[in-house]
Design an enzyme around this catalytic site. Structure first.
Site, mmCIF file in Angstrom:
data_model
loop_
_atom_site.group_PDB
_atom_site.id
_atom_site.type_symbol
_atom_site.label_atom_id
_atom_site.label_comp_id
_atom_site.label_asym_id
_atom_site.label_seq_id
_atom_site.Cartn_x
_atom_site.Cartn_y
_atom_site.Cartn_z
ATOM 1 N N SER A 8 0.949 -1.260 -0.062
ATOM 2 C CA SER A 8 0.189 0.059 0.093
ATOM 3 C C SER A 8 0.795 1.236 -0.064
ATOM 4 C CB SER A 8 -1.097 -0.152 1.200
ATOM 5 O OG SER A 8 -1.616 1.408 1.408
ATOM 6 N N MET A 68 -12.130 4.516 -0.783
ATOM 7 C CA MET A 68 -12.922 4.801 0.421
ATOM 8 C C MET A 68 -13.334 6.122 0.455
ATOM 9 S SD MET A 68 -9.990 3.194 3.096
ATOM 10 C CE MET A 68 -8.661 3.313 1.668
ATOM 11 N N GLY A 142 -8.865 3.767 7.155
ATOM 12 C CA GLY A 142 -8.709 5.343 7.332
ATOM 13 C C GLY A 142 -7.375 5.409 7.461
ATOM 14 N N PHE A 143 -6.529 4.507 8.304
ATOM 15 C CA PHE A 143 -5.160 4.777 8.414
ATOM 16 C C PHE A 143 -4.400 3.492 8.299
ATOM 17 C CE2 PHE A 143 -7.938 7.212 10.921
ATOM 18 C CZ PHE A 143 -7.433 8.695 10.640
ATOM 19 N N GLY A 144 -3.096 3.756 8.009
ATOM 20 C CA GLY A 144 -2.256 2.673 7.955
ATOM 21 C C GLY A 144 -1.520 2.153 9.383
ATOM 22 N N GLY A 145 -0.845 1.370 9.483
ATOM 23 C CA GLY A 145 -0.382 1.116 10.721
ATOM 24 C C GLY A 145 -1.044 0.486 12.080
ATOM 25 N N ASP A 175 -6.563 -6.689 3.882
ATOM 26 C CA ASP A 175 -6.297 -5.427 4.161
ATOM 27 C C ASP A 175 -6.151 -4.893 5.443
ATOM 28 O OD1 ASP A 175 -5.402 -2.712 3.618
ATOM 29 O OD2 ASP A 175 -6.987 -2.196 2.405
ATOM 30 N N GLY A 176 -4.846 -4.792 6.128
ATOM 31 C CA GLY A 176 -4.768 -3.935 7.260
ATOM 32 C C GLY A 176 -4.044 -4.614 8.351
ATOM 33 N N GLY A 177 -2.857 -4.200 8.783
ATOM 34 C CA GLY A 177 -2.250 -5.050 9.588
ATOM 35 C C GLY A 177 -1.511 -6.294 9.429
ATOM 36 N N GLY A 197 1.179 -2.321 4.249
ATOM 37 C CA GLY A 197 1.708 -0.874 3.971
ATOM 38 C C GLY A 197 2.782 -0.750 5.023
HETATM 39 C C1 DX5 Z 1 -6.368 1.322 5.643
HETATM 40 C C2 DX5 Z 1 -6.220 1.052 4.170
HETATM 41 C C3 DX5 Z 1 -5.044 -0.025 4.039
HETATM 42 C C4 DX5 Z 1 -3.603 0.529 4.778
HETATM 43 C C5 DX5 Z 1 -2.964 -0.806 5.212
HETATM 44 O O1 DX5 Z 1 -7.524 2.110 5.564
HETATM 45 O O2 DX5 Z 1 -7.036 0.536 3.404
HETATM 46 O O3 DX5 Z 1 -4.443 -0.413 2.695
HETATM 47 O O4 DX5 Z 1 -2.803 1.207 3.927
HETATM 48 O O5 DX5 Z 1 -1.715 -0.213 5.807
HETATM 49 P P1 DX5 Z 1 -1.095 -1.303 6.912
HETATM 50 O O6 DX5 Z 1 -0.459 -2.578 6.300
HETATM 51 O O7 DX5 Z 1 -0.049 -0.482 7.564
HETATM 52 O O8 DX5 Z 1 -2.252 -1.825 8.192
HETATM 53 ZN ZN ZN Z 2 -6.382 -0.233 1.293
#
Ligand code: DX5
Ligand code: ZN
Length: 217
Positions: A8, A68, A142-145, A175-177, A197
């Protein structure tokens, strides 16, 4: 079937995107995952078509664009023109999902539906045969990490049962974590594509991070 990582770009260095894109071109990544956020459907704002247009010029792999945004129907053509090869839209953002999926497919690109962590997989029973992929959010978007939500394994199993029954070619994306600690189990449970990501871009060696999360037979 091919299984792979879709890094990502939300966690990439926006001041130096070209460098990160070149790194991904060299890596085992299968797709570029592109997170578009409108500040309404999710509490964050990321970037839109003009940025994607520039990514497209450099990327040597398909662009997987995760919308999103509210009322996504207004933008399919714009994102296709910017370079999207895959468009995914949220179940929670679409009142007429069947119509929305048809509209994306008419543009000749792949169409997928995304489920938030609380949204039940059973709700896909009457749309699963029409989509090319389902993206399961394993964090609240909404957010990475953020921290991976463990209930996702249950949802992958339920979805895998459904795709085997009604639509064996439908891909399952998570997708996520995602990181090196859960990637293998996610593939084993039924995931085909893992979005990552933070675990890629915060690594000292992103190419190696992608390799370590790539599918091994
Ligand atoms: C979150 C995004 C993800 C995000 C994943 O809303 O849809 O694609 O970038 O990031 P990580 O891998 O850091 O959880
Ligand atoms: Zn995503």
């Amino acid at each position: 079937m091919n299984k792979f990582v879709a890094p990502s770009l939300l966690s990439a260095n926006f001041a130096c995107l070209e460098k990160d894109i070149e790194m991904l071109n060299q890596s085992q990544a299968g797709w570029f995952h592109i997170d578009v956020m409108d500040g309404v459907f999710v509490p964050n704002i990321s970037f839109g078509p003009p940025v994607i247009k520039h990514i497209k010029k450099l990327a040597k792999k398909p662009l997987d664009v995760h919308l999103m945004i509210v009322d996504p129907d207004r933008y399919y053509q714009v994102f296709k023109d910017a370079g999207a090869d895959i468009l995914t839209i949220h179940y929670e953002a679409c009142t007429h999902l069947n119509r929305s999926i048809s509209a994306i497919k008419k543009l000749g690109i792949m169409a997928g539906v995304v489920l938030n962590p609380h949204t039940n997989v059973n709700l896909l029973e009457n749309i699963i045969m029409d989509v090319d992929l389902v993206l399961l959010m394993s964090v609240n978007p909404g957010f990475g990490g953020q921290k991976f939500i463990e209930n996702t394994y249950r949802k992958i199993s339920q979805l895998k049962e459904m795709t085997e029954k009604y639509s064996p070619k439908c891909l399952i994306e998570v997708d996520g974590g995602v990181d090196v600690n859960n990637a293998a189990e996610l593939y084993q449970t039924g995931a085909d594509v893992l979005v990552a990501g933070n675990s890629v871009f915060s690594s000292n060696n992103p190419i190696e991070a992608i390799r370590s999360m790539s599918y091994k037979l």
